[in-house]
Design an enzyme around this catalytic site. Sequence first.
Site, PDB file in Angstrom:
ATOM      1  CE  LYS A 178      52.287 -80.353  54.989  1.00 45.21           C
ATOM      2  NZ  LYS A 178      52.557 -79.610  56.219  1.00 45.21           N
ATOM      3  CG  HIS A 217      59.691 -73.570  45.587  1.00 47.50           C
ATOM      4  ND1 HIS A 217      59.783 -74.034  46.871  1.00 47.50           N
ATOM      5  CD2 HIS A 217      59.505 -72.232  45.684  1.00 47.50           C
ATOM      6  CE1 HIS A 217      59.634 -73.012  47.701  1.00 47.50           C
ATOM      7  NE2 HIS A 217      59.478 -71.919  47.013  1.00 47.50           N
TER       8      HIS A 217
END
Length: 929
Positions: A586, A146
């Site tokens: 999120k 990532h």
Amino acid sequence: MDKTAIDDKALRSRVKLLGNLLGEVLREQAGTRVFNAVEQLRQGYIRLHKKEDTRLREKLARFIDALPQDDLVLVIRAFNTYFSLVNIAEEESQHLQRRRLLQKGYGLWTGSFEETFRSLQQQGITSGQIQYLLDQTRYLPVFTAHPTESKRRTVLHGLRRIFVVSQTLDDPSLNDEEEKEVIDNLRAQIQILWETEEVRTNKPQVQDEVENGLFFFRDSLFKAVPMTYRAARRAARRVFANDDIDIPAFIRFGSWIGGDRDGNPNVTAAITSWALRTQSVEVLKEYQQRLSGLYQLLGHSSRFCGISPVLLASLERDADDFPELAEWVDQRFPSEPYRRKLRYMMTRLDLRLRQLENGQIMNESAGPAYGSAEAFLDDLLLVRGSLRGHNDDYIADHDIQDIVWLVQTFGFHLANLDIRQESTVHSRTISELYADVPGFAGYLEMSEEARLITLTEALKRPGPLVEHHPELSPLAAETCAMFRCIAQLRREISASGFGNYVISMTHEASHILEVLVLAKEFGLAGWSRQGLYSEIAVTPLFETIHDLERMDAVMSTLLDNPVYTEILSSQENTQEVMLGYSDSCKDGGILSSSWSLYQAQLRLAAIADKRNIQIRVFHGRGGSVGRGGGPTYEAILAQPPDTVRGQIKITEQGEVLSFKYANLETAIYELTVGTAGLIKASIGLVRPVTPDNPAYLKVMTELTHLGEKAYRDLTENTPGFLDYFYEATPLNEIAHMNIGSRPSHRQRSDRSMSSIRAIPWIFAWAQSRHILPAWFGLGSAIAQWRAEKPERLEILQNMYQHWPFFHALMGNISMAMAKTDMALAGEYAGLPIDQELARSVFQKIRQEFELSLGEMLAMAGTEQLLSDNPGLAFSLQRRNVYMEPLNHIQLALLRRYRNDDAPPEFREIWLDPLLRTINAIAAGQRNTG
């Protein structure tokens, strides 16, 4: 003695030494002007942290504004290098502290194998039960690429050299001359680091990410893994002195690097094939080196020791396979059977390596080369058994056993390569591929029930559904190519080469069956004499709060399907389920995300018990608190009671890889605490465990509801919030960094919560020192829950002290809040175009932070954050002082780069130093992604 305390005096001294050496390098290499600039900023912001001075603050701001571009780059690099050196000093200090605790007899460090075994023994766990726990243990860290790790491989090598040289200074036997020599070497290594470009000039390709992942195996893990097993064996022998406990190879590694296709068009079937071949080459070369060492060591003569008949018989078979080599080894080593055996073994490995590099099919048609890791392991066990037969037990149980453990851990594939793809890709591929197959017409328009019927019938039918594949869209064609690739590489490399097939955004049971139908089309599933089977194990990934809530329905529908359960029985009735931390946080905030994931594990355990299957949870954690980060040991112990049943799979993402695995000593520690925590958390396998306090569960549910409401009010109902996020953070500039092959946005022009990926969401808030995904909503939740009910504070304090989940969650939030700087965040709030809206948004954020801080301190019963972890508090305090000038430099550069009135050529010259500030701040914060 506090076992977690850090030797503050020694650490300060080492940080000071490294800082002084960097200063010398800086003055010599960059010049006095740059050195003085760094010192003026460093000392100025230290003074401001001790006492606010408006005139000094304005003076420093003017000084930053006046710095030319070339000097700015060097100043930023100086602070970045300092953070790298501080990271080394702290890592080394922690390692040294653990060693000294053992040497001085103060006790065992928490999470060591001996502490774990003694703790379990004191709870009445017998040696037989310990053996059972060890046999059930499977610790599975999965490396991913990532885009939050920005270190080049060259820099990682340089940092490792500095770590090793710095460690030498801890040797008490050094005399003054030797100490000076070490310090001179340390300075030279720091100078090399300074002279090395830390920022990539080009965006990395997937191949670069694979090579970066291999660095950790090559430089530490090949040594760390057997050393971890040895440590477990020593501890077991000390604790259970009269019981012979066998230490199995309980660690396996996974990887997404080269297999994660979701949102990354650069990961193709060809890339995946290259990645797995490259992994295999890496581990085979390690085995070659190990055998070469044994070849030098085992010069035993058959005249002086009794070689086992089984080994001698294997030499005859070896001679039949290699007649020319047999003639040479018989002449060269007529009375040295181990060397003859090892020469044959090395030759078989050599052939395997050459076949692999030439792309030849192996395994079934390997010839005299090793066709599998199991065949190699059999030969190693022959050598080990023969050595034990003539009492060379030490060599058998150390030098040979180390390689045995390596082969059992890494096989011929190194790491299980998971494939990940988004669910709708398979739906579209099915629709195109089977457009003319009866029952599949209008597939995309079908209801879920109709899809399940169609897919189930397809799985029942023997063989592929289409004889000649139609012309497909590029996406569908590439998806089919991936399944062909898996089938081919399972034959050529290893049946263990691939891990699971992970389906992101799993919304329905049909999404799992679609992958199985495609697997069957390409020979990876079908019928055998035992019934239906699949060589691919499919892992649904539940990411959003809504998906986590629907998980039970999806899994129940899937497990109610008799065709699927028959396939599952061919996979030892083990179902892997992945839980996504990033998107859920999120989506609903830290409280909602953490609690939804906790409850999901409880429900999965209940499903496993009801269906009499095993469910292995795959935790999609990141480095930051907002992505499920935090200490691994505490995180595992904080899982719901009796839900961790011997196996756990965890992603190791971004900068976490280098922090955990770049140095041998820390890698051993991380593998130890991970497996020790797993063993402790799995105690339910050998005795009943106490369930959670129902009152605590009720309180957490209520807090979660209030926290999510506050979070969604900010992110969904606050006017101008998304504009504030895009403009008050360096989000758009992060996309320019060459730190990952995966795009940061789904749609670049779309300013929406759905467009921005979870990782940049966390990363950008961290850069601007808001770090709000990791704490926002906590204050509102607690304040509302205990409003005008003072007795409820005591309930929260009891939860904090006695419930591992709640304690770990609050500890992680405390760490994130300690990194948050509302004064600096307020400076970033000055960046958005609409200042009236920006002030309104920031005011809401600041009020929630102040409320959260007050509630956190009241609950913990302390006057400052992290008072129970002085080592971490001291580390963050030191870092915050040095990060502040970097944030102010970044702010100045953001204003210049975003100045639409300036000529493009003027703006572009500031991009390079701006990107360097992002790198430097990430290094200072350590776990930003």
